[in-house]
Scaffold this motif. Structure first.
Motif, PDB file in Angstrom:
ATOM      1  N   LEU A 453      47.880  -2.390 -33.235  1.00 48.95           N
ATOM      2  CA  LEU A 453      48.494  -2.454 -33.608  1.00 48.95           C
ATOM      3  C   LEU A 453      47.493  -0.398 -33.889  1.00 48.95           C
ATOM      4  O   LEU A 453      46.566  -0.631 -34.707  1.00 48.95           O
ATOM      5  CB  LEU A 453      49.724  -1.991 -34.476  1.00 48.95           C
ATOM      6  N   VAL A 454      47.978   0.789 -33.725  1.00 50.66           N
ATOM      7  CA  VAL A 454      47.093   1.671 -33.300  1.00 50.66           C
ATOM      8  C   VAL A 454      48.629   3.036 -33.863  1.00 50.66           C
ATOM      9  O   VAL A 454      49.758   3.009 -33.700  1.00 50.66           O
ATOM     10  CB  VAL A 454      45.884   2.197 -32.638  1.00 50.66           C
ATOM     11  N   TYR A 455      48.614   3.447 -34.786  1.00 49.29           N
ATOM     12  CA  TYR A 455      48.811   4.732 -35.646  1.00 49.29           C
ATOM     13  C   TYR A 455      48.946   5.032 -36.452  1.00 49.29           C
ATOM     14  O   TYR A 455      47.747   5.390 -38.099  1.00 49.29           O
ATOM     15  CB  TYR A 455      50.312   3.811 -37.350  1.00 49.29           C
ATOM     16  N   ARG A 456      48.902   6.520 -36.354  1.00 49.51           N
ATOM     17  CA  ARG A 456      48.145   7.653 -37.142  1.00 49.51           C
ATOM     18  C   ARG A 456      46.687   7.772 -37.433  1.00 49.51           C
ATOM     19  O   ARG A 456      46.319   7.625 -37.811  1.00 49.51           O
ATOM     20  CB  ARG A 456      49.188   8.132 -38.245  1.00 49.51           C
ATOM     21  N   GLY A 457      45.738   7.294 -36.431  1.00 51.00           N
ATOM     22  CA  GLY A 457      44.372   6.929 -36.636  1.00 51.00           C
ATOM     23  C   GLY A 457      44.590   5.287 -36.747  1.00 51.00           C
ATOM     24  O   GLY A 457      43.249   5.438 -37.200  1.00 51.00           O
ATOM     25  N   ARG A 458      44.508   4.682 -37.854  1.00 47.99           N
ATOM     26  CA  ARG A 458      44.620   2.854 -38.192  1.00 47.99           C
ATOM     27  C   ARG A 458      44.562   2.212 -36.559  1.00 47.99           C
ATOM     28  O   ARG A 458      46.214   2.118 -36.093  1.00 47.99           O
ATOM     29  CB  ARG A 458      45.988   2.968 -39.380  1.00 47.99           C
ATOM     30  N   ARG A 459      43.397   1.665 -37.135  1.00 51.79           N
ATOM     31  CA  ARG A 459      43.910   0.658 -36.474  1.00 51.79           C
ATOM     32  C   ARG A 459      43.524  -0.879 -36.652  1.00 51.79           C
ATOM     33  O   ARG A 459      42.532  -1.293 -37.255  1.00 51.79           O
ATOM     34  CB  ARG A 459      43.040   0.561 -35.106  1.00 51.79           C
ATOM     35  N   THR A 460      44.867  -1.794 -36.315  1.00 50.09           N
ATOM     36  CA  THR A 460      44.666  -2.942 -37.359  1.00 50.09           C
ATOM     37  C   THR A 460      45.414  -4.473 -36.369  1.00 50.09           C
ATOM     38  O   THR A 460      45.741  -3.839 -35.759  1.00 50.09           O
ATOM     39  CB  THR A 460      45.807  -2.769 -38.506  1.00 50.09           C
ATOM     40  N   PRO A 461      44.483  -5.513 -36.475  1.00 53.85           N
ATOM     41  CA  PRO A 461      45.213  -6.394 -35.365  1.00 53.85           C
ATOM     42  C   PRO A 461      45.973  -7.136 -36.527  1.00 53.85           C
ATOM     43  O   PRO A 461      46.109  -7.229 -37.757  1.00 53.85           O
ATOM     44  CB  PRO A 461      44.372  -7.128 -36.371  1.00 53.85           C
ATOM     45  N   LYS A 462      46.963  -8.406 -35.508  1.00 53.91           N
ATOM     46  CA  LYS A 462      48.041  -8.575 -36.067  1.00 53.91           C
ATOM     47  C   LYS A 462      47.955  -9.838 -36.372  1.00 53.91           C
ATOM     48  O   LYS A 462      46.654 -10.416 -36.169  1.00 53.91           O
ATOM     49  CB  LYS A 462      48.842  -8.876 -34.770  1.00 53.91           C
ATOM     50  N   LEU A 463      48.001  -9.624 -37.936  1.00 58.28           N
ATOM     51  CA  LEU A 463      48.156 -11.178 -38.736  1.00 58.28           C
ATOM     52  C   LEU A 463      48.974 -12.133 -38.477  1.00 58.28           C
ATOM     53  O   LEU A 463      49.886 -13.069 -37.550  1.00 58.28           O
ATOM     54  CB  LEU A 463      48.353 -10.687 -40.220  1.00 58.28           C
ATOM     55  N   VAL A 464      48.443 -13.592 -38.501  1.00 54.61           N
ATOM     56  CA  VAL A 464      49.146 -14.863 -38.791  1.00 54.61           C
ATOM     57  C   VAL A 464      50.014 -14.919 -39.831  1.00 54.61           C
ATOM     58  O   VAL A 464      49.704 -14.512 -41.106  1.00 54.61           O
ATOM     59  CB  VAL A 464      48.131 -15.829 -38.971  1.00 54.61           C
ATOM     60  N   GLU A 465      51.703 -14.502 -39.299  1.00 54.86           N
ATOM     61  CA  GLU A 465      52.549 -14.779 -40.264  1.00 54.86           C
ATOM     62  C   GLU A 465      51.951 -16.367 -41.239  1.00 54.86           C
ATOM     63  O   GLU A 465      52.464 -16.839 -41.436  1.00 54.86           O
ATOM     64  CB  GLU A 465      53.279 -15.166 -39.331  1.00 54.86           C
ATOM     65  N   PRO A 466      51.801 -14.858 -42.683  1.00 60.43           N
ATOM     66  CA  PRO A 466      52.670 -16.048 -43.675  1.00 60.43           C
ATOM     67  C   PRO A 466      53.859 -17.040 -44.030  1.00 60.43           C
ATOM     68  O   PRO A 466      54.639 -15.720 -44.060  1.00 60.43           O
ATOM     69  CB  PRO A 466      52.222 -15.298 -44.956  1.00 60.43           C
ATOM     70  N   PRO A 467      53.128 -18.615 -44.611  1.00 59.37           N
ATOM     71  CA  PRO A 467      54.835 -18.667 -44.531  1.00 59.37           C
ATOM     72  C   PRO A 467      54.896 -18.622 -46.046  1.00 59.37           C
ATOM     73  O   PRO A 467      54.147 -18.046 -46.953  1.00 59.37           O
ATOM     74  CB  PRO A 467      54.104 -20.446 -44.923  1.00 59.37           C
ATOM     75  N   PRO A 468      56.415 -18.727 -46.092  1.00 59.00           N
ATOM     76  CA  PRO A 468      56.893 -18.290 -47.707  1.00 59.00           C
ATOM     77  C   PRO A 468      56.773 -19.320 -49.065  1.00 59.00           C
ATOM     78  O   PRO A 468      55.624 -20.189 -48.520  1.00 59.00           O
ATOM     79  CB  PRO A 468      58.461 -19.078 -47.760  1.00 59.00           C
TER      80      PRO A 468
END
Length: 559
Positions: A453-468
């Motif tokens: 995902l790219v937002y206002r110059g920040r680029r970050t990968p999708k994370l593995v959804e954390p379990p509760p």
């Protein structure tokens, strides 16, 4: 009263025309009535308000007050009402340092520890210039002191702020690497002025700035108990719409704590165009913008920000503290300035000052800036499989996550501590988010690669959804944690199935699991509480990210 005043002004305009005096005064009267209309809300009933001054070419064109300085005593605001101008104070510290540079008493490249050796060696040189341009990496005191246990309605003394700075053991970033606002830097500059001149910061600024300019109702408030004549008090709206008084026991010399009036600040702004105080060289230096280590130039310079409004260059600064909201803007080429001081947090002095500039500089201003809009107004349809691929959680920073959720044939976004908002598809990879006035984009990824995902110059990968996290998992974080830097401690424990932090002054702070060992908190001064582990995987501490101004404050687990 305001209706009678407006009527009187109208009659005065008619008399001027009838008596044969130049009708050129009529537009000025009309402008004043139009300014009155901007602040009409403050003249109805019992309300805090604003003071306004407008200057041009060395003359005061308008100086007025609207609303009440004291709701308790029904005292009206006038041009001589004294306000806490908050961060508008910084430009005075900036000129003070520039004058000392001109006198050869200080160099911009000097290490701050040359003057204040009590500051810890943090492994990097912090220069006077770094402090002036907010490029030092020093933590901001409001959030840091709050984490240490202070409330913002406490007595917050200058000595307490300095002590916090003296005990800082790491920086937000390498000095000069970035521009991040820090009040602490300007408090240290005030201390430098004191140590270099042998006078208190108040004494020096009184003698070299305020008295020479005839600013008789202006001073740095270095004693929160002193009675201030004609003083305005700050008020905030409560949930039921009433006004409540806001305590102001702060002494933050250099960064804030300046008491002044619009009449006095008008003199200050006129000195920009004809610098009788400070001198041309020192004043010109204060307009020199900071430069980062990579050579890029920032808009900040010696307590003011360079910018533009409707095509005209400006220098300005805003302020906000204890429900005081302030703004001072100067248009150098037009030799024009506006000051707006308010004693209520629901005011918007910046917008008000710009509205006033619209009235006085109407023929000289360019077109209004168009609101941020999507590159394409047409919404496109995206394949459900692609929407499903984008859906998930992304980390933008400590305690700052954005969850993308598929909603039928559309996506919705929810950032930490914010409401869920709609995303408008513009292409297979780009979505416009009206609530953010910005797009969110997704970088195409090959087979086996994570979506980014790219937002206002920040680029970050999708994370593995954390379990509760189960209660048994939360229990491993329980313990007593201490910060040697802040001399503060928190007890972390499990209560009613949730992880909480307990503090003797702040009470119970609820922690919400975000991802892995990162928790968000219910406290404004802890956006992220991220637990740290040793090589064996045991929890040994946590790091608090207050906000961008105060990062990575370490607490060690004691038991």
């Amino acid at each position: 009263m305001m209706t009678q005043l407006a009527t009187s002004l109208l009659c005065l305009g008619s008399l001027v025309t009838l008596s044969g005096i130049s009708s050129a005064q009529a537009p000025a009267t009309l402008r004043e009535r139009r300014v009155d209309s901007l602040f009409a809300e403050f003249t109805r009933g019992t309300s805090p308000g604003v003071a306004v001054a407008v200057v041009r070419d060395g003359k005061v064109l308008l100086s007025k007050g609207y609303g009440l300085a004291s709701l308790e005593h029904r005292v009206p605001i006038t041009p001589t009402t004294a306000f806490d101008v908050a961060s508008v104070s910084k430009q005075f510290a900036g000129l003070a340092v520039s004058m000392l540079v001109e006198q050869g008493k200080v160099k911009l490249t000097d290490d701050i520890r040359t003057y204040i050796p009590e500051l810890a060696n943090v492994g990097h040189t912090i220069t006077i210039e770094n402090l002036l341009h907010h490029t030092s990496g020093l933590r901001d005191w409001p959030g840091t002191l709050a984490l240490a246990g202070w409330r913002m309605d406490d007595v917050i003394s200058f000595e307490q702020i300095l002590t916090m700075a003296f005990n800082q053991r790491s920086l937000n970033f390498v000095p000069g690497a970035e521009y991040t606002y820090s009040n602490t830097g300007y408090n240290l500059l005030a201390e430098v002025v004191k140590r270099v001149t042998g006078q208190s910061f108040r004494e020096w600024t009184d003698a070299h700035l305020f008295r020479p300019l005839g600013m008789v109702n202006t001073h740095f408030r270095d004693d929160h108990t002193v009675v201030i004549p004609n003083r305005a008090f700050g008020y905030a709206r409560t949930a039921d719409g009433r006004y409540a008084s806001v305590t102001n026991n702060l002494t933050a010399l250099g960064s804030s704590s300046l008491v002044s009036t619009v009449d006095d600040l008008a003199k200050w702004v006129m000195n920009f165009d004809d610098p009788k105080v400070g001198g041309g060289a020192a004043m010109a230096r204060t307009r020199t913008r900071g430069v980062l280590n990579d050579g890029s130039t920032i808009p900040y310079a010696f307590g003011i920000s360079h910018g533009e409004y409707r095509g005209l260059a400006t220098v300005s600064h805003s302020g906000s503290w204890a429900s005081f909201a302030t703004y001072l803007v100067h248009f150098p080429q037009q030799r024009f300035g506006v000051i707006v001081l308010a004693n209520s947090g629901n005011s918007n002095p910046t917008r008000s000052a710009h509205n006033i500039a619209d009235l006085f500089l109407e023929s000289e201003l360019g077109p209004r800036a168009a609101p941020a809009t999507p590159a394409s107004a047409t919404e496109v349809t995206i394949a459900p499989s692609l929407l499903e691929r984008y859906a998930g959680i992304y980390r933008l920073g400590p305690g700052w996550y954005i969850r993308i959720r598929r909603d039928g044939l559309a996506l919705r976004a929810q950032a930490s501590r914010e409401a869920e908002v709609a995303m408008i598809a513009q292409s297979d990879t780009t979505f416009w988010v009206e609530s953010y006035s910005a797009p969110i984009a997704f970088a195409r990824a090959g087979a086996g690669e994570r979506v980014q995902l790219v937002y206002r110059g920040r680029r970050t990968p999708k994370l593995v959804e954390p379990p509760p996290k189960a209660i048994t998992q939360l229990a491993e974080f329980a313990g007593v944690y201490e910060s040697g830097e802040l001399q503060a401690s928190y007890i972390v424990e499990v209560r009613d199935g949730a992880l909480v932090m307990r503090h003797r002054r702040h009470g119970i702070i609820t922690l919400t699991h975000l991802w892995e060992d990162d928790f968000g908190s219910s406290a404004w001064f802890a956006r992220s509480v991220e637990f740290t582990r040793d090589a064996a995987g045991g929890v040994v501490g946590f790091a608090v990210f207050v906000d961008e101004r105060s990062r990575d404050i370490r607490f060690d687990r004691r038991r």
